[in-house]
Design an enzyme around this catalytic site. Sequence first.
Site, short mmCIF file in Angstrom:
data_model
loop_
_atom_site.label_atom_id
_atom_site.label_comp_id
_atom_site.label_asym_id
_atom_site.label_seq_id
_atom_site.Cartn_x
_atom_site.Cartn_y
_atom_site.Cartn_z
N PRO A 2 -12.72 -14.77 12.84
CA PRO A 2 -12.73 -13.53 12.07
C PRO A 2 -14.03 -13.39 11.28
O PRO A 2 -14.28 -14.11 10.33
CB PRO A 2 -11.53 -13.68 11.13
CG PRO A 2 -10.70 -14.75 11.71
CD PRO A 2 -11.66 -15.66 12.41
N GLU A 3 -14.87 -12.46 11.71
CA GLU A 3 -16.06 -12.10 10.95
C GLU A 3 -15.81 -10.71 10.38
O GLU A 3 -14.68 -10.22 10.44
CB GLU A 3 -17.30 -12.11 11.86
CG GLU A 3 -17.54 -13.47 12.52
CD GLU A 3 -18.77 -13.52 13.40
OE1 GLU A 3 -19.74 -12.80 13.12
OE2 GLU A 3 -18.77 -14.28 14.38
N ARG A 110 -5.55 -23.52 12.25
CA ARG A 110 -6.52 -24.54 11.81
C ARG A 110 -6.64 -24.68 10.30
O ARG A 110 -7.36 -25.53 9.81
CB ARG A 110 -7.89 -24.26 12.43
CG ARG A 110 -7.92 -24.76 13.86
CD ARG A 110 -9.13 -24.29 14.61
NE ARG A 110 -8.73 -23.34 15.63
CZ ARG A 110 -9.56 -22.84 16.54
NH1 ARG A 110 -10.82 -23.19 16.54
NH2 ARG A 110 -9.12 -21.99 17.43
N ARG A 151 -39.00 -18.52 3.32
CA ARG A 151 -37.90 -19.31 3.89
C ARG A 151 -38.32 -19.89 5.24
O ARG A 151 -38.86 -19.20 6.08
CB ARG A 151 -36.67 -18.42 4.10
CG ARG A 151 -36.13 -17.80 2.84
CD ARG A 151 -35.50 -18.87 1.94
NE ARG A 151 -34.63 -18.22 0.97
CZ ARG A 151 -33.32 -18.11 1.13
NH1 ARG A 151 -32.73 -18.61 2.20
NH2 ARG A 151 -32.58 -17.52 0.22
#
Length: 270
Positions: A2-3, A110, A151
């Site tokens: 699930p995003e 899970r 970064r």
Amino acid sequence: MPELPEVETTRRGIAPFVTGHTISGVVLRNRRLRWPVPRELSGTLAGQIVESVSRRGKYLILNTRHGGLILHLGMSGSLRVVRAATPPGKFDHVDIVLDNGEALRLRDPRRFGALLWSPEPARHRLLKDLGPEPLSGDFSGDYLYEKSRGRKRAIKEFLMDSHVVAGIGNIYANESLFLAGIRPTRPAGKISRERYRALGRAVRAVLERAIRAGGTTLRDFQQSDGRPGYFSRRLRVYGRAGERCVKCGSAIRRVTMGARSAYFCPRCQH
DNA sequence: CTCCGATCCTGATGGC
DNA sequence: TGCCATCAGGATCGGA
């Protein structure tokens, strides 16, 4: 799993069934999720009215007058609205029981999900430092460009960092980078403003399409009515190692980046 | 500050 | 057919 699109699909699915209803209690069959579900949750929620269901990144929030129930589906979680008397399955760990005889049932094999109460959800430690919503006006390619200066980590990991932008996981990071023509391994700080603008547009397009399709089902995810998400068949690179690129026909490659799989076309993505 | 690895869990999968 | 090892993966945490 699930995003953002799957969580948004779930939000839209459950909202009509819970909004305006009073919670009569909570049935906790297994409290051991990502963090222990508070024992007192039932006492806290009983009698409260769900005023709205909102989403922040991959978090769902059932808002009441006194605060919000924060819900995360982890990797394998799903929510269904069922009659409260429906016998639970092995992984149906929690029911939020409503006064109309129905229940919001959390299934999570899970157990990476979370269920927590906060009087002020926006200030909860899990939510307060999240990056902007990718479908809001706060998010843009220019934002990513500014945020990424200096970064060194790979763009795919940067994009999946919820403190940079909320809600993007492995599937949609891979798909967005393919659409923008950017290789997942490229250092985030070395990508031009112009390419970040393309990436910003790609992220939006991929997420919007996925929401329209009801999310992506790989194994566990299902919409709140039990149907799978139909974006699976629209995936361009995710899970397609060895298959032909839809744009140029080259073989899609898979590389491991920090215990996650990155998929890309060696010819279309640089 | 930034980055990296370990960690939680269980169903699916592939090798033998 | 069955056993065993491996993999998937969100996000936090601790350590470098």
